[in-house]
Scaffold this motif. Structure first.
Motif, PDB file in Angstrom:
ATOM      1  N   PHE A   1       0.811  -1.222   0.000  1.00  0.00           N
ATOM      2  CA  PHE A   1       0.000   0.000   0.000  1.00  0.00           C
ATOM      3  C   PHE A   1       0.842   1.268   0.000  1.00  0.00           C
TER       4      PHE A   1
ATOM      5  N   HIS B   1      -4.003   2.472   9.077  1.00  0.00           N
ATOM      6  CA  HIS B   1      -3.232   2.931   7.925  1.00  0.00           C
ATOM      7  C   HIS B   1      -2.513   4.229   8.260  1.00  0.00           C
TER       8      HIS B   1
ATOM      9  N   GLU C   1      -4.497  11.641   2.001  1.00  0.00           N
ATOM     10  CA  GLU C   1      -5.479  10.750   1.408  1.00  0.00           C
ATOM     11  C   GLU C   1      -6.844  11.391   1.665  1.00  0.00           C
TER      12      GLU C   1
ATOM     13  N   PHE D   1     -11.256  10.907   1.800  1.00  0.00           N
ATOM     14  CA  PHE D   1     -12.431  10.026   1.848  1.00  0.00           C
ATOM     15  C   PHE D   1     -13.676  10.806   1.438  1.00  0.00           C
TER      16      PHE D   1
ATOM     17  N   HIS E   1      -5.054   6.015  10.688  1.00  0.00           N
ATOM     18  CA  HIS E   1      -6.507   6.013  10.846  1.00  0.00           C
ATOM     19  C   HIS E   1      -7.043   4.597  10.731  1.00  0.00           C
TER      20      HIS E   1
HETATM   21 FE   LIG Z   1      -6.140   4.980   4.406  1.00  0.00          FE
END
Ligand SMILES: [Fe+2]
Lengths: 168, 331
Positions: free
Chosen positions: B68, B248, B254, B256, B295
């Motif tokens: 990742f 993560h 990032e 959401f 998170h």
């Molecule tokens: Fe994430």
């Protein structure tokens, strides 16, 4: 045994509820927290409000109502209908209107000149391609909501303080 | 602790345990073994145990995502950090108490050498009927002595569209016939497809599909899969039920966007693990995850989440050098 009757909750411009950031030890502004239906409710039709940005890349949200201006791009963009129904008209200009490295969506002045490529009618949850180098226009009979995966460009509107949570 | 950045070359697979039937594994000086309930990890300055189901769910994500972006914390103690080509395995490195106590340890590997070991471990330790990608209500449990395997589940390839799902030659739509029935928690999700009218010659350019319908048919949880691509901008929507099996840790910002239902995110400091915020996301909500946090999400009803990544390889270095901020925008 009890059977749970699952109901999938999608928001809409008419009916949405915001979550939020609960601070333990941080600044709420770091989360740039907003709600797309809230943005659609408080913005002009087809004001392409940036709700997410990562360096040059953006996600724009817009209230779709009536016909949009005509746009063009030099790279693919993708539109997601998040409420209502939105029609997308796609055309191919006779000559490319932008240099190949142009970023984001650009307004096209005047009447469209181009070859008809086709049309999409997107309901809630439908994602469509706005292919690189095309001309496109959105239209919606009733108030709808779209988001666009794109790059920061001349039509992108940034008004973070208006749309984001600022207080803990 | 060590600050050794040399590449570890020791790998060993030890024979099946006489009692439980599971193999053990050595990677550098880290040692891994399992019994009926637990995974055990040891390293030169310490040891750690995790419930085997939680360990396998985390390991599965690390394998499926190719380590990742940034850090995959299996729990507050153990995990991996992707150095893109190389991987750092750590224990206690991102835990204040382990660091203070001098128990923290990290070692580097070539990604292509570590990955086959991780794949062998998830394959050997997954028993028949346990699917580490599935929600707990949709799988049998992971416990007990060695009993068959579930390679069909653990070898699923992560979906990565090149341009957009549904285009010719790209990731196909999901249907009943292709083995992707609508999930029980998404039975009410509309399955109609958009109107697509292409003029002759433009069939490959005029395209749309039902993303929510596509997501309602996902057979995995917490597994972001690429659906549309603008250069390095990747839309990675995913369906979420129960708990994200990893914490993560971001090496870049990032984002959401909550598409349906609700997820609660626990946000902690990436380095120390100290809690920083709780983010509650409802449909239409948008939230950034800064580049200096970790998170973990919690979702009771299976929900649709759009994870948005900037895959540019230069970002982690720019952030480390302070040339790119840890937040996406200041206002
Ligand atoms: Fe994430």
């Amino acid at each position: 045994m009890t059977t749970v009757d699952y109901k999938t909750e999608f928001g809409s411009v008419a009916d949405f509820e915001k979550g939020g950031v609960t601070i333990i030890n941080d600044n709420p502004k770091n989360y740039v927290f907003s709600n797309i239906y809230d943005v659609a409710n408080t913005s002009a039709p087809y004001e392409r409000v940036v709700v997410a940005i990562n360096r040059e890349y953006v996600i724009e949200a817009a209230r779709a109502e009536g016909a949009s201006p005509l746009y063009t791009n030099a790279h693919d963009e993708f539109v997601l209908c998040m409420d209502g129904e939105v029609e997308v008209e796609l055309m191919k200009p006779e000559v490319a209107l932008l240099p190949s490295d142009a970023e984001g969506a650009h307004l096209v002045e005047g009447e469209a000149e181009g070859q008809k490529m086709g049309r999409l009618v997107l309901g809630r949850g439908h994602q469509g391609l706005l292919p690189a180098g095309c001309l496109y226009r959105f239209s919606s009979v009733k108030v709808s909501v779209i988001s666009v995966q794109s790059i920061l460009g001349p039509v992108s509107v940034q008004k973070w303080a208006d749309i984001c949570q600022t207080e803990a | 602790m060590v600050n050794d950045t040399s590449i570890q070359k020791h790998f060993a697979t030890l024979p099946q345990d006489n009692e439980t039937g599971y193999k053990s594994f050595e990677m550098g000086s880290f040692k891994f073994s399992r019994d009926e309930y637990f995974a055990y990890i040891t390293w030169p300055t310490g040891s750690h145990m995790m419930s085997i189901d939680a360990f396998l769910r985390a390991l599965m994500r690390d394998v499926a995502w190719g380590f990742f972006y940034g850090t995959v914390n299996f729990d507050p103690v153990f995990g991996t950090t992707n150095l893109y080509g190389q991987v750092e395995m750590f224990a206690g490195t991102y835990h204040d108490s382990y660091k203070e106590g001098g128990l923290d340890w990290q070692e580097r590997f070539e990604s292509e050498e570590l990955m086959p070991m991780f794949k062998a471990m998830v394959s050997d330790w997954t028993v028949e009927g346990f699917d580490p990608f599935a929600s707990p209500m949709e799988t049998n449990d992971a416990f007990g002595a060695k009993n068959g395997d579930n390679d069909e589940a653990v070898q699923r390839a992560r979906v990565t569209a090149k341009r957009m799902v549904g285009l010719d030659g790209d990731t196909p739509l999901r249907t009943d016939e292709s083995g992707f029935p609508v999930n029980r928690m998404f039975a009410d999700v509309d399955q109609s497809q958009p109107v697509v009218q292409a003029e002759p010659g433009f069939e490959d350019q005029v395209s749309a599909y039902n993303l929510y319908g596509y997501l309602s048919r996902s057979d995995v949880t917490w597994n972001p899969s690429v659906c549309s691509v603008v250069k390095e901008s990747l839309f990675c929507p995913t369906t979420e039920e129960y708990i994200l099996p990893v914490e993560h840790g971001n090496d870049r910002v990032e984002w959401f966007i909550q598409l349906s239902d609700e997820i609660t995110w626990e946000v902690k400091d990436k380095e120390s693990g100290k809690p920083r915020a709780i983010v509650t996301m409802k449909p239409g909500d948008v939230s950034a995850m800064p580049a200096d946090i970790r998170h973990q999400g919690f979702s009771n009803k299976r929900s649709m989440l759009l994870v948005w990544e900037n895959a540019s390889p230069v970002i982690p270095d720019l952030i480390k050098k302070g040339e790119s901020p840890v937040v996406p925008v200041e206002f």
